[in-house]
Design an enzyme around this catalytic site. Structure first.
Site, PDB file in Angstrom:
ATOM      1  N   GLN A 184       7.818  10.874  -8.085  1.00 33.48           N
ATOM      2  CA  GLN A 184       9.026  11.181  -7.307  1.00 33.48           C
ATOM      3  C   GLN A 184       8.817  12.512  -6.594  1.00 33.48           C
ATOM      4  OE1 GLN A 184      12.523  11.419  -9.749  1.00 33.48           O
ATOM      5  NE2 GLN A 184      13.652  12.636  -8.274  1.00 33.48           N
ATOM      6  N   SER A 192      11.524  17.631  -4.834  1.00 37.91           N
ATOM      7  CA  SER A 192      11.621  19.090  -4.820  1.00 37.91           C
ATOM      8  C   SER A 192      10.586  19.731  -3.908  1.00 37.91           C
ATOM      9  CB  SER A 192      11.456  19.642  -6.243  1.00 37.91           C
ATOM     10  OG  SER A 192      12.520  19.249  -7.065  1.00 37.91           O
ATOM     11  N   GLU A 243      18.304   8.732 -12.836  1.00 47.42           N
ATOM     12  CA  GLU A 243      17.717   9.842 -13.590  1.00 47.42           C
ATOM     13  C   GLU A 243      18.707  10.333 -14.642  1.00 47.42           C
ATOM     14  OE1 GLU A 243      15.218  13.861 -12.565  1.00 47.42           O
ATOM     15  OE2 GLU A 243      17.068  13.562 -11.463  1.00 47.42           O
TER      16      GLU A 243
END
Length: 407
Positions: free
Chosen positions: A130, A133, A249
């Protein structure tokens, strides 16, 4: 709330337990995936074990049957997690893929994407990461600056950096959030892409931690060309797609993992076996406080399960599970260090890795401060934090931030 298995759940539990008893000898040793992130042999064994779990119906439990899952509910997933812990065997390798990214593809992906990617993901043949960020966009995810520029042929060229990317070093694909439009407010100009991790221009570098391992990574994308068929959920609709990932999540964290109860029991047993710690009132008081937090977390997870079984979607209050889990685990590590002394950080000590690794989790999955703000605003109805970016095109934000700083 009835915490006992229904007859149907009891039958399912017995089915899962029987399968694990028949196949547990084929499982690799219980070991943190992160601790083994640089051990190719262990990763290969975990891939193979995930494939066996998928064949036995113990991976993708809540995925629809048409995509290789079992089409069951979250309670059945918890039963599987509990039985994995009871059997002392690891669960799936690709928790991020099956728990968060696969459900996103199921919800937003094209038929072609589902057909191509979900099967190999389920069986561990292709691990996913993923890539959300960035150095300047963590808890404020909508601040991502990675650019994706559309080309004349409809493809996109991606440039930018991602950071804290778990499993990137052995992933086949990543789900990447990038900015496709800077002339609209920051939440409206992003797009989600599937990016092959071996594509030209993708560079992965490990981030060495205090624990000694490089479990996370920074990933650089330099002129990486991606076809239009790799867009997930539509151009400029990346925020809605990302929210699906974040929702799952929360659910993954809120329901816990198969090893959580097992490790909590090991922790308590380790302190109880120490002749000094067992008699020390301060140690027993701290142990009781940690146990109370873990018990509260368990019942919060049961409440989440009840809501899910009634068709509700997990909300921002699930962020409290992450805060409680991390703080209780850090407190447990601190208590062990106090009891054992300097030897607790010796590499030969089974707790050394946990003690050195856990403090960093305060920033993972959203910092505690941001999660508390979100819960305060969206659950408790407290006044929101002042925002200078509301309704402002992304391209003008830096100028607005400077104006705000000047004031």
């Amino acid at each position: 709330m009835d915490l006992n298995d229904t007859p149907e759940q009891a039958a399912y539990r017995e089915k899962v337990r029987s399968w694990l008893e028949a196949h547990s000898a084929e499982a690799p040793a219980v070991r943190s995936t992160r601790a083994g992130a640089e051990d190719a042999g262990y990763l290969a064994a975990r891939r193979a074990w995930q494939g066996k779990l998928a064949e036995g119906g113990l991976a993708g439990v809540t995925w629809p049957q048409e995509f290789g899952g079992q089409g069951l509910g979250p309670i059945e997933q918890v039963i599987v997690n509990q039985e994995l812990g009871r059997a002392g065997v690891p669960g799936i390798l690709d928790v991020i893929g099956l728990g968060m990214l696969g459900p996103c593809l199921i919800a937003h992906g094209s038929d072609e994407q589902k057909t191509r990617y979900l099967g190999p993901m389920l069986h561990g043949d292709e691990v996913w990461c993923q890539m959300f960020s960035e150095p300047a966009a963590g808890s404020d995810l909508a601040a991502v600056q990675m650019r994706a520029v559309v080309q004349d042929d409809g493809s996109f060229v991606l440039n930018g950096q991602k950071v804290w990317t778990t499993n990137a070093q052995f992933s086949s694909y990543g789900l990447v959030l990038a900015r496709t439009n800077v002339d609209v407010p920051k939440h409206k100009g992003m797009t989600m892409f599937i990016v092959p991790m071996d594509a030209a221009g993708v560079t992965t570098r490990g981030l060495r931690q205090i624990s000694g391992e490089a479990e996370f990574n920074e990933v650089f994308l330099d002129d990486v060309r991606i076809g239009a068929e790799n867009v997930v959920g539509g151009v400029d609709n990346g925020w809605g797609t990302a929210l699906t990932v974040l929702m799952f999540e929360r659910l993954t964290i809120g329901l816990g993992s198969e090893g959580f109860g097992y490790n909590a029991a090991r922790f308590a047993a380790a302190l109880a076996s120490d002749p000094v710690a067992a008699k020390d009132k301060a140690v027993r008081k701290s142990l009781g406080e940690i146990g109370t937090d873990l018990l509260a977390l368990r019942f919060a997870s049961y409440r989440t399960l009840s809501a899910l079984s009634q068709g509700q979607i997990p909300g921002p209050e699930s962020g409290l599970a992450k805060v409680t889990t991390v703080n209780a685990a850090i407190a447990a590590g601190d208590l062990i260090a106090d009891v054992v002394g300097p030897d607790a950080l010796n590499e030969a000590n089974e707790w050394a890795y946990m003690i050195s690794f856990l403090p960093g989790l305060k920033s993972a999955g959203g910092t505690e401060q941001i999660l508390r703000n979100t819960i305060g605003e969206r659950v408790l109805g407290l006044p929101p934090e002042p925002r200078l970016d509301k309704g402002i095109p992304f391209s003008e934000l830096r100028a607005k931030e400077k104006e705000g700083a000047a004031v």
